[in-house]
Design an enzyme around this catalytic site. Structure first.
Site, PDB file in Angstrom:
ATOM      1  N   SER A 123     -45.974 -57.040 -32.356  1.00 27.74           N
ATOM      2  CA  SER A 123     -44.787 -56.748 -31.555  1.00 27.74           C
ATOM      3  C   SER A 123     -43.611 -56.399 -32.454  1.00 27.74           C
ATOM      4  O   SER A 123     -43.499 -56.908 -33.580  1.00 27.74           O
ATOM      5  CB  SER A 123     -44.447 -57.999 -30.737  1.00 27.74           C
ATOM      6  N   TYR A 148     -43.033 -67.644 -29.800  1.00 23.81           N
ATOM      7  CA  TYR A 148     -43.923 -66.513 -29.501  1.00 23.81           C
ATOM      8  C   TYR A 148     -43.871 -65.491 -30.642  1.00 23.81           C
ATOM      9  O   TYR A 148     -44.895 -65.067 -31.177  1.00 23.81           O
ATOM     10  CB  TYR A 148     -43.524 -65.850 -28.172  1.00 23.81           C
ATOM     11  N   LYS A 152     -46.763 -63.990 -33.742  1.00 24.96           N
ATOM     12  CA  LYS A 152     -47.129 -62.608 -34.099  1.00 24.96           C
ATOM     13  C   LYS A 152     -47.000 -62.406 -35.607  1.00 24.96           C
ATOM     14  O   LYS A 152     -47.870 -61.833 -36.249  1.00 24.96           O
ATOM     15  CB  LYS A 152     -46.240 -61.604 -33.355  1.00 24.96           C
TER      16      LYS A 152
HETATM   17  P1  NAD Z   1     -51.316 -60.396 -20.574  1.00 25.89           P
HETATM   18  O1  NAD Z   1     -50.921 -61.813 -20.438  1.00 25.89           O
HETATM   19  O2  NAD Z   1     -51.354 -59.553 -19.362  1.00 25.89           O
HETATM   20  O3  NAD Z   1     -52.740 -60.300 -21.300  1.00 25.89           O
HETATM   21  C1  NAD Z   1     -53.196 -61.253 -22.222  1.00 25.89           C
HETATM   22  C2  NAD Z   1     -54.603 -61.662 -21.790  1.00 25.89           C
HETATM   23  O4  NAD Z   1     -55.129 -62.618 -22.707  1.00 25.89           O
HETATM   24  C3  NAD Z   1     -54.633 -62.283 -20.400  1.00 25.89           C
HETATM   25  O5  NAD Z   1     -55.626 -61.650 -19.625  1.00 25.89           O
HETATM   26  C4  NAD Z   1     -54.987 -63.748 -20.667  1.00 25.89           C
HETATM   27  O6  NAD Z   1     -55.740 -64.309 -19.608  1.00 25.89           O
HETATM   28  C5  NAD Z   1     -55.769 -63.642 -21.958  1.00 25.89           C
HETATM   29  N1  NAD Z   1     -55.764 -64.839 -22.811  1.00 25.89           N
HETATM   30  C6  NAD Z   1     -54.689 -65.573 -23.191  1.00 25.89           C
HETATM   31  N2  NAD Z   1     -55.087 -66.571 -24.002  1.00 25.89           N
HETATM   32  C7  NAD Z   1     -56.435 -66.465 -24.134  1.00 25.89           C
HETATM   33  C8  NAD Z   1     -57.412 -67.215 -24.831  1.00 25.89           C
HETATM   34  N3  NAD Z   1     -57.090 -68.291 -25.561  1.00 25.89           N
HETATM   35  N4  NAD Z   1     -58.711 -66.837 -24.747  1.00 25.89           N
HETATM   36  C9  NAD Z   1     -59.047 -65.749 -24.002  1.00 25.89           C
HETATM   37  N5  NAD Z   1     -58.175 -65.021 -23.303  1.00 25.89           N
HETATM   38  C10 NAD Z   1     -56.873 -65.371 -23.374  1.00 25.89           C
HETATM   39  O7  NAD Z   1     -50.360 -59.746 -21.675  1.00 25.89           O
HETATM   40  P2  NAD Z   1     -50.223 -58.223 -22.138  1.00 25.89           P
HETATM   41  O8  NAD Z   1     -48.867 -57.783 -21.798  1.00 25.89           O
HETATM   42  O9  NAD Z   1     -51.388 -57.438 -21.675  1.00 25.89           O
HETATM   43  O10 NAD Z   1     -50.271 -58.419 -23.712  1.00 25.89           O
HETATM   44  C11 NAD Z   1     -51.435 -58.215 -24.479  1.00 25.89           C
HETATM   45  C12 NAD Z   1     -51.123 -58.525 -25.940  1.00 25.89           C
HETATM   46  O11 NAD Z   1     -50.071 -57.678 -26.391  1.00 25.89           O
HETATM   47  C13 NAD Z   1     -50.644 -59.954 -26.179  1.00 25.89           C
HETATM   48  O12 NAD Z   1     -51.169 -60.398 -27.414  1.00 25.89           O
HETATM   49  C14 NAD Z   1     -49.141 -59.805 -26.254  1.00 25.89           C
HETATM   50  O13 NAD Z   1     -48.542 -60.834 -27.010  1.00 25.89           O
HETATM   51  C15 NAD Z   1     -49.028 -58.459 -26.953  1.00 25.89           C
HETATM   52  N6  NAD Z   1     -47.727 -57.799 -26.701  1.00 25.89           N
HETATM   53  C16 NAD Z   1     -47.323 -57.590 -25.418  1.00 25.89           C
HETATM   54  C17 NAD Z   1     -46.090 -56.998 -25.181  1.00 25.89           C
HETATM   55  C18 NAD Z   1     -45.602 -56.773 -23.756  1.00 25.89           C
HETATM   56  O14 NAD Z   1     -44.423 -56.488 -23.572  1.00 25.89           O
HETATM   57  N7  NAD Z   1     -46.440 -56.851 -22.728  1.00 25.89           N
HETATM   58  C19 NAD Z   1     -45.281 -56.614 -26.253  1.00 25.89           C
HETATM   59  C20 NAD Z   1     -45.733 -56.811 -27.554  1.00 25.89           C
HETATM   60  C21 NAD Z   1     -46.981 -57.420 -27.771  1.00 25.89           C
HETATM   61  C1  UD1 Z   2     -38.875 -59.404 -24.761  1.00 32.61           C
HETATM   62  C2  UD1 Z   2     -38.980 -60.490 -25.807  1.00 32.61           C
HETATM   63  C3  UD1 Z   2     -39.836 -60.008 -26.958  1.00 32.61           C
HETATM   64  C4  UD1 Z   2     -41.202 -59.573 -26.439  1.00 32.61           C
HETATM   65  C5  UD1 Z   2     -41.013 -58.515 -25.356  1.00 32.61           C
HETATM   66  C6  UD1 Z   2     -42.303 -58.123 -24.721  1.00 32.61           C
HETATM   67  C7  UD1 Z   2     -36.945 -61.843 -25.657  1.00 32.61           C
HETATM   68  C8  UD1 Z   2     -35.679 -62.232 -26.349  1.00 32.61           C
HETATM   69  N1  UD1 Z   2     -37.665 -60.891 -26.261  1.00 32.61           N
HETATM   70  O1  UD1 Z   2     -38.300 -58.270 -25.376  1.00 32.61           O
HETATM   71  O2  UD1 Z   2     -40.009 -61.041 -27.905  1.00 32.61           O
HETATM   72  O3  UD1 Z   2     -41.986 -59.033 -27.495  1.00 32.61           O
HETATM   73  O4  UD1 Z   2     -40.158 -59.040 -24.325  1.00 32.61           O
HETATM   74  O5  UD1 Z   2     -42.820 -59.149 -23.946  1.00 32.61           O
HETATM   75  O6  UD1 Z   2     -37.295 -62.385 -24.620  1.00 32.61           O
HETATM   76  N2  UD1 Z   2     -32.970 -57.592 -19.142  1.00 32.61           N
HETATM   77  C9  UD1 Z   2     -32.044 -57.769 -18.121  1.00 32.61           C
HETATM   78  N3  UD1 Z   2     -32.438 -58.456 -17.018  1.00 32.61           N
HETATM   79  C10 UD1 Z   2     -33.705 -58.987 -16.862  1.00 32.61           C
HETATM   80  C11 UD1 Z   2     -34.627 -58.783 -17.902  1.00 32.61           C
HETATM   81  C12 UD1 Z   2     -34.222 -58.104 -19.045  1.00 32.61           C
HETATM   82  O7  UD1 Z   2     -30.912 -57.315 -18.223  1.00 32.61           O
HETATM   83  O8  UD1 Z   2     -33.986 -59.606 -15.831  1.00 32.61           O
HETATM   84  C13 UD1 Z   2     -32.570 -56.813 -20.339  1.00 32.61           C
HETATM   85  C14 UD1 Z   2     -32.638 -57.562 -21.642  1.00 32.61           C
HETATM   86  O9  UD1 Z   2     -31.458 -58.212 -21.934  1.00 32.61           O
HETATM   87  C15 UD1 Z   2     -32.977 -56.415 -22.626  1.00 32.61           C
HETATM   88  C16 UD1 Z   2     -33.798 -55.428 -21.789  1.00 32.61           C
HETATM   89  O10 UD1 Z   2     -33.484 -55.731 -20.431  1.00 32.61           O
HETATM   90  O11 UD1 Z   2     -31.787 -55.783 -23.034  1.00 32.61           O
HETATM   91  C17 UD1 Z   2     -35.290 -55.557 -22.007  1.00 32.61           C
HETATM   92  O12 UD1 Z   2     -35.678 -56.911 -21.815  1.00 32.61           O
HETATM   93  P1  UD1 Z   2     -37.212 -57.381 -21.810  1.00 32.61           P
HETATM   94  O13 UD1 Z   2     -37.983 -56.511 -20.890  1.00 32.61           O
HETATM   95  O14 UD1 Z   2     -37.239 -58.852 -21.566  1.00 32.61           O
HETATM   96  O15 UD1 Z   2     -37.719 -57.037 -23.292  1.00 32.61           O
HETATM   97  P2  UD1 Z   2     -37.127 -57.487 -24.712  1.00 32.61           P
HETATM   98  O16 UD1 Z   2     -35.991 -58.411 -24.585  1.00 32.61           O
HETATM   99  O17 UD1 Z   2     -36.932 -56.256 -25.509  1.00 32.61           O
END
Ligand code: NAD
Ligand code: UD1
Length: 337
Positions: A123, A148, A152
């Protein structure tokens, strides 16, 4: 064959779709702690292809050993993990156990099975409050402010040192910016449990009447309209980036890092407007205090991935909004309907 951990989740299910369409054989390992098997079924019906789904945990070493011994796995796409920033601050040990120990157990099982290719979901949070914008991969990482984010960075560093100790490994850490959107069919998308933490799922739930109004976390940042600026990337573009990374590491060893973002920054209010345009729905909002730990702006320099992987994003902000709206309006309760 590819082992896809977390393949029932939001990004994982879109990844599954791309993998099946590219004719890969896939085994999913997911404990369904934050997802539904319905997502996997929908991908199978969308693509008219099948995968093997195993409900289980990445921390279960015996299960992993069985999977590696029963299937001829070449590489692992590792998405499984917990991802709620606020929850991680309340329950740090749970996050360390699931995300760090889970990744460690997976790497140990891979080593034992002599499978040494892995693509990891990292991330942009590892950059902390960035020293420069746009963010390049050689910007220094910094100690994340929440558990969290720490998981990463810790897993990235663990894998980097693993490659140093054994150069036969091939590791790609993909640093995602802000994944949003849904498959253009409207059949799969993001279905957060409880109150969404992230911006676009929150807006989408306001649009279908599940939430009253959006809280905008601060309008006094040093950005073009005072609200936070982020690099939103369509989840299908993101998934395609993984396919390219997988191809890249297929015949190479080493430790590789790529930013997956568009290079464009949009503010919270830009996102509200774009969603209103795509959906025809008014999104009521009120400005509240800043959210702790938020930064003003964060967006990628995506050149390294363009040059090395030949990957650039294809979808724009309107695609992201239209696809989110299609998914949310067709599935107002997510997979629960
Ligand atoms: P998500 O929660 O939808 O998917 C994660 C999946 O992993 C889920 O299906 C959950 O059931 C499974 N899981 C969790 N712990 C587990 C375990 N111990 N064993 C087996 N399965 C397990 O989340 P996502 O948004 O699809 O994210 C996927 C990956 O990308 C994650 O590692 C997340 O941290 C990373 N990531 C997500 C974002 C985002 O904004 N969505 C941003 C940066 C990184
Ligand atoms: C957040 C996490 C980041 C994580 C990412 C993906 C924090 C501080 N950071 O990033 O670690 O990798 O999600 O899961 O939580 N916002 C609003 N109202 C809301 C929600 C968000 O104004 O209800 C704003 C936030 O202040 C930000 C933007 O929208 O400026 C995006 O927010 P968000 O979607 O939560 O992502 P990040 O904060 O970038």
């Amino acid at each position: 064959m590819i082992l896809l951990t977390g393949g029932a989740g939001y990004i994982g299910s879109h990844m599954l779709c791309e993998l099946l369409e590219a004719n890969h054989d896939v085994i999913i390992l997911d404990n369904l702690s934050n997802s539904s098997v319905e997502a996997v079924k929908r991908v199978e019906s969308l693509t008219n292809k099948h995968c093997t789904f195993i409900e289980g945990d990445i921390r279960d070493r015996q299960l992993l050993d069985d999977i590696f011994s029963q299937h001829s796995i070449d590489s692992v796409l590792h998405f499984a993990g917990l991802k709620a920033v606020g929850e991680s601050a309340e329950k740090p040990l749970m996050y360390f156990e699931n995300n760090i120990t889970g990744s460690l157990v997976l790497l140990e099982a891979m080593k034992a099975a002599n499978v040494k290719k892995i693509v990891f979901s990292s991330s942009a949070t590892v950059y902390g409050d960035p020293e420069q914008l746009p963010i390049t991969e050689d910007c220094p990482t910094s100690m994340p402010t929440n558990p969290y984010g720490y998981t990463k960075l810790a897993v990235e560093q663990m894998m980097m040192q693993l490659v140093q100790s054994d150069p036969a490994w091939s590791v790609a850490a993909l640093r995602y910016f802000n994944p949003v959107g849904a498959h253009s069919s409207g059949m799969i998308g993001e279905d957060p449990q409880g109150v969404p933490n992230n911006l676009l799922p929150y807006i989408a739930q306001v649009s279908v009447g599940r939430r009253d109004k959006l809280s905008v976390y601060g309008n006094d940042y040093d950005t073009h309209d005072g609200t936070g600026v982020r690099d939103y990337i369509h989840v299908v573009d993101l998934a395609k980036g993984h396919l390219r990374a997988l191809d890249y590491i297929a015949d190479k060893t080493g430790y590789f890092v790529w930013n997956l973002g568009t290079g464009n920054g949009f503010s919270v209010l830009d996102m509200v407007k774009a969603f209103e345009n795509a959906s025809g729905k008014k999104i009521p909002y009120q400005v509240v205090d800043r959210r702790e730990g938020d930064i003003a702006a964060c967006f990628a320099d995506p050149k390294k991935a363009a040059v090395e992987l030949g990957w650039t994003t294809q979808k724009n902000i309107d695609d992201m909004m239209e696809d989110t709206w299609r998914w949310q309006s067709q599935n107002p309760q997510g997979y629960g309907n």
